[in-house]
Write a protein that holds these residues in place. Structure first.
Motif, PDB file in Angstrom:
ATOM      1  N   UNK A 108       0.835  -1.207   0.000  1.00 46.77           N
ATOM      2  CA  UNK A 108       0.000   0.000   0.000  1.00 46.77           C
ATOM      3  C   UNK A 108       0.868   1.254   0.000  1.00 46.77           C
ATOM      4  N   UNK A 109       1.928   1.258   0.805  1.00 49.42           N
ATOM      5  CA  UNK A 109       2.831   2.413   0.828  1.00 49.42           C
ATOM      6  C   UNK A 109       3.511   2.610  -0.515  1.00 49.42           C
ATOM      7  N   UNK A 110       3.983   1.513  -1.099  1.00 45.61           N
ATOM      8  CA  UNK A 110       4.682   1.628  -2.386  1.00 45.61           C
ATOM      9  C   UNK A 110       3.732   2.123  -3.475  1.00 45.61           C
ATOM     10  N   UNK A 111       2.542   1.501  -3.565  1.00 48.18           N
ATOM     11  CA  UNK A 111       1.608   1.890  -4.622  1.00 48.18           C
ATOM     12  C   UNK A 111       1.159   3.342  -4.499  1.00 48.18           C
ATOM     13  N   UNK A 112       0.934   3.781  -3.252  1.00 48.00           N
ATOM     14  CA  UNK A 112       0.511   5.165  -3.060  1.00 48.00           C
ATOM     15  C   UNK A 112       1.644   6.122  -3.423  1.00 48.00           C
TER      16      UNK A 112
END
Length: 202
Positions: A108-112
């Motif tokens: 989630x952190x990477x995609x955001x």
């Protein structure tokens, strides 16, 4: 035996026979009787995702996340579906909800972070394409605003990518993105650190 597991078994048999449409009919019929049965929702969702049917996947994920709001994987998956549909504002909301449930959730952190990063790159490219030897004051102002807005997006992306890096310090794409951000935001020490890490894996 009219219980959810039986419908799941029948659906699996159809899927193993590469007949996803019949599998969907079984699941959708079962959900008339069990409209909020999580296992049926998730199985139907898996078929949609396998077939990249993101519109129908979205409806399933929204229902599943509503039923299980503390499940970060559901929020992340919903964010990914919105991302694929080009609904970036909705994707951001879903990714943030995933991170609120699990702050160190790498995906989630990477995609955001990547979403903001990619929007920033598009802005920089657009600003570069505007350049010409003699620009009007209006054109120069528009170009400058694009550059400033893009830099702000890089800064917005940074904490999410840093958190992704903290979760997985070996992910090459995260390191590359951070290297680029640090170069653009003038953080020389961090830029050198990321550059050295890349040299070590190349």
């Amino acid at each position: 035996y009219q219980v959810p597991n039986v419908f799941l078994f029948i659906s699996t048999l159809y899927r193993n026979a590469e007949n996803d449409e019949e599998a969907l009919k079984i699941l959708q019929g079962a959900r008339v009787t069990y409209p909020r049965e999580q296992s049926l929702i998730i199985e139907e969702l898996n078929i949609y995702l396998t077939n990249q049917d993101f519109e129908r996947a979205k409806a399933n994920l929204e229902l599943a996340a509503e039923q299980d709001p503390t499940n970060e994987i559901l929020w992340f998956s919903l964010g990914s579906v919105f991302d694929n549909l080009g609904n970036y504002d909705e994707a951001i909301i879903a990714y943030i909800k995933a991170i609120e449930v699990k702050s160190d959730y790498f995906d989630a952190n990477y995609n955001l972070g990547a979403l903001y990063f990619n929007k920033a790159v598009l802005g920089i490219n657009e600003a570069n394409e505007m350049w010409k030897p003699r620009m009007t004051k209006t054109e120069a102002s528009k170009q400058k605003k694009l550059e400033e807005d893009s830099k702000a997006l890089f800064i917005t992306a940074r904490p999410y990518l840093e958190r992704a890096y903290a979760s997985d310090s070996n992910d090459i794409e995260t390191i590359r993105s951070l290297k680029d951000i640090y170069a653009r935001t003038g953080e020389d020490d961090k830029f050198i650190e990321m550059s050295n890490l890349l040299k070590g894996v190349q």
